[in-house]
Design an enzyme around this catalytic site. Structure first.
Site, PDB file in Angstrom:
ATOM      1  CB  CYS A  25     -12.005  51.199 -28.958  1.00  0.00           C
ATOM      2  SG  CYS A  25     -11.267  49.592 -29.034  1.00  0.00           S
ATOM      3  CE1 TYR A 183      -9.156  44.753 -23.820  1.00  0.00           C
ATOM      4  CE2 TYR A 183      -7.418  46.181 -24.655  1.00  0.00           C
ATOM      5  CZ  TYR A 183      -8.642  46.020 -24.030  1.00  0.00           C
ATOM      6  OH  TYR A 183      -9.344  47.114 -23.596  1.00  0.00           O
TER       7      TYR A 183
HETATM    8  C1  LIG Z   1     -10.699  56.671 -27.117  1.00  0.00           C
HETATM    9  C2  LIG Z   1      -9.522  55.752 -27.022  1.00  0.00           C
HETATM   10  C3  LIG Z   1      -9.591  54.490 -27.593  1.00  0.00           C
HETATM   11  C4  LIG Z   1      -8.490  53.631 -27.554  1.00  0.00           C
HETATM   12  N1  LIG Z   1      -8.541  52.433 -28.201  1.00  0.00           N
HETATM   13  C5  LIG Z   1      -7.417  51.694 -28.343  1.00  0.00           C
HETATM   14  C6  LIG Z   1      -7.377  50.581 -29.217  1.00  0.00           C
HETATM   15  O1  LIG Z   1      -8.328  50.313 -29.958  1.00  0.00           O
HETATM   16  N2  LIG Z   1      -6.246  49.858 -29.271  1.00  0.00           N
HETATM   17  C7  LIG Z   1      -5.142  50.174 -28.530  1.00  0.00           C
HETATM   18  O2  LIG Z   1      -4.126  49.474 -28.611  1.00  0.00           O
HETATM   19  N3  LIG Z   1      -5.143  51.257 -27.717  1.00  0.00           N
HETATM   20  C8  LIG Z   1      -6.231  52.024 -27.640  1.00  0.00           C
HETATM   21  N4  LIG Z   1      -6.209  53.176 -26.890  1.00  0.00           N
HETATM   22  C9  LIG Z   1      -4.932  53.602 -26.280  1.00  0.00           C
HETATM   23  C10 LIG Z   1      -4.219  54.564 -27.216  1.00  0.00           C
HETATM   24  O3  LIG Z   1      -3.907  53.966 -28.464  1.00  0.00           O
HETATM   25  C11 LIG Z   1      -2.941  55.137 -26.583  1.00  0.00           C
HETATM   26  O4  LIG Z   1      -2.031  54.092 -26.366  1.00  0.00           O
HETATM   27  C12 LIG Z   1      -3.208  55.836 -25.257  1.00  0.00           C
HETATM   28  O5  LIG Z   1      -4.362  56.662 -25.333  1.00  0.00           O
HETATM   29  C13 LIG Z   1      -2.015  56.690 -24.844  1.00  0.00           C
HETATM   30  O6  LIG Z   1      -1.710  57.647 -25.847  1.00  0.00           O
HETATM   31  P1  LIG Z   1      -2.156  59.199 -25.730  1.00  0.00           P
HETATM   32  O7  LIG Z   1      -1.569  59.727 -24.449  1.00  0.00           O
HETATM   33  O8  LIG Z   1      -1.583  59.850 -26.973  1.00  0.00           O
HETATM   34  O9  LIG Z   1      -3.643  59.254 -25.711  1.00  0.00           O
HETATM   35  C14 LIG Z   1      -7.308  54.033 -26.887  1.00  0.00           C
HETATM   36  C15 LIG Z   1      -7.257  55.294 -26.286  1.00  0.00           C
HETATM   37  C16 LIG Z   1      -8.328  56.148 -26.363  1.00  0.00           C
HETATM   38  C17 LIG Z   1      -8.213  57.517 -25.747  1.00  0.00           C
END
Ligand SMILES: Cc1cc2nc3c(=O)[nH]c(=O)nc-3n(C[C@H](O)[C@H](O)[C@H](O)COP(=O)(O)O)c2cc1C
Length: 365
Positions: A25, A183
């Site tokens: 997001c 959600y």
């Molecule tokens: C800025 C940001 C926005 C995110 N928006 C979403 C989203 O739109 N939909 C979703 O399923 N997860 C969202 N997440 C979660 C990520 O997709 C991911 O599952 C989570 O950050 C863990 O992965 P990472 O350790 O690689 O960051 C968001 C995470 C971050 C950091």
């Protein structure tokens, strides 16, 4: 031969490697319409060398936005705005583009993270009344959601299908349904948010009914050869909540319906969650779903190093790894992983001269 850089196929979707950009997001839309920020943000990520770019949680109805600044796909105006962004991105990248379709349910109507995150009550500026399976707020003291009645359920289901049709019209390569992170679809799954006494609540079969109906409606609305996947929370990390056994049962039901892939995340259902955060902490959840089904499995969560990602795919814990924060931190993470692991990436012609001398075959044609 690097496992991470071995091509993979999901339906008609040809993936050059196993690196997926997780949906993120941006809280940067204008009444649901994509903006110039999306051109820069998605354009940047589309040059990263990953195999697939998933566009952020995109609301299927205005009241399904997490914040008033969320991206949406519920009208001709929102479709047109996203279409403009995609047209520009596609001029410079042939990376497949997918979209995550979402409804925030009781976690809607909140401030963007940098504005404090908390709920915006319906009587406050830019706030609205939220909806959910049951009238139970996410956190104590919040304005409770209104429980969806039959008409409300039909409206949400139709909105998901409608957004899938708009996604198809925009030429998007894949759709993912957001049933994770607390959600709306996850709220139906979890006993912590779903206390309904009709056919959508109670037993596991009843709690999975609405998400499966939404899946069926979207599958019908999106071209048959293109993937429709589901993102789930493998567990709520909370007493009495959704857990990995229920996730596996749900995954099997999805597989029986032809679901293209499952993306296994976790958490987000309750402020009481106790998450054992650490590198690869969600991989065991993905592995559990993978060993019980034969669908492609995507894992995510604190995957930051090249060898870590290589090992996850190489040992077969998951078929694809998704990156969120790591690829924002280093938008050429896949280039650097390819250099480290002996793989290749697609790069734009404008950048070809940046190939380091010590990796003369980093960029493929
Ligand atoms: C800025 C940001 C926005 C995110 N928006 C979403 C989203 O739109 N939909 C979703 O399923 N997860 C969202 N997440 C979660 C990520 O997709 C991911 O599952 C989570 O950050 C863990 O992965 P990472 O350790 O690689 O960051 C968001 C995470 C971050 C950091």
């Amino acid at each position: 031969m690097s496992a991470l850089f071995t091509p993979y196929r999901v339906g008609s979707l040809e993936l050059r490697n196993r690196i997926v950009i997780a949906p993120m997001c941006q809280y940067s839309a204008d009444e649901g319409r994509a903006t110039d920020w999306h051109v820069i943000h998605l354009g940047n990520l589309a040059l990263s060398g990953a195999a697939l770019l998933m566009i952020e949680a995109t609301a299927v109805l205005p009241e399904g936005r997490i914040s008033p600044d969320d991206l949406g796909l519920w009208s001709d105006e929102t479709e047109e705005a996203l279409g403009r962004v995609l047209e520009i991105v596609r001029c410079y990248s042939d990376m497949p583009l997918g979209i995550q379709l979402a409804h925030a349910g009781r976690k809607a109507s909140t401030h963007a993270p940098w504005k404090g995150r908390g709920q915006i009550r319906p009587d406050e500026d830019r706030g609205w009344q939220t909806v959910a399976p049951s009238a139970i707020p996410f956190a104590e003291g919040e304005n409770p959601p209104v429980a969806l009645d039959q008409d409300g359920l039909a409206k949400v289901r139709d909105a998901f299908a409608d957004a899938a049709r708009r996604s198809a019209r925009l030429g998007l390569d894949a759709v993912q349904l957001h049933a994770a992170h607390g959600y709306l679809l996850h709220q139906f799954l979890s006993p912590l948010a779903n206390r309904r006494d009709d056919e959508y609540g109670g037993s596991l079969e009843n709690r999975t009914r609405f998400p499966l109906e939404v899946y069926d409606a979207v599958r019908q609305a999106f071209p048959a050869e293109k993937p429709v996947s589901m993102r789930v929370s493998g567990t709520d990390w909370a007493e009495g909540g959704w857990d990995i056994d229920q996730t596996i049962a749900f995954a099997k039901a999805l597989e029986a319906r032809g679901c293209s892939a499952i993306h296994v995340s976790s958490g987000g259902m309750t402020p009481a969650q106790q998450i054992p955060v650490g590198p690869s902490y969600q991989v065991p959840l993905a592995r559990a779903v993978k060993s019980a089904t034969s669908m492609p499995i995507i894992t995510v969560g604190l995957i930051t190093s090249y060898d870590q990602a290589e090992a996850i795919v190489g040992t077969g814990d998951a078929d694809l790894v998704a990156l969120a924060r790591a690829i924002i931190y280093d938008p050429h993470w896949p280039w650097h992983a390819a250099a480290h692991l002996g793989g290749t990436v697609r790069a734009p012609k404008q950048y070809l001269r940046s190939q380091p001398g010590r990796h003369p075959h980093l960029f493929d044609d």
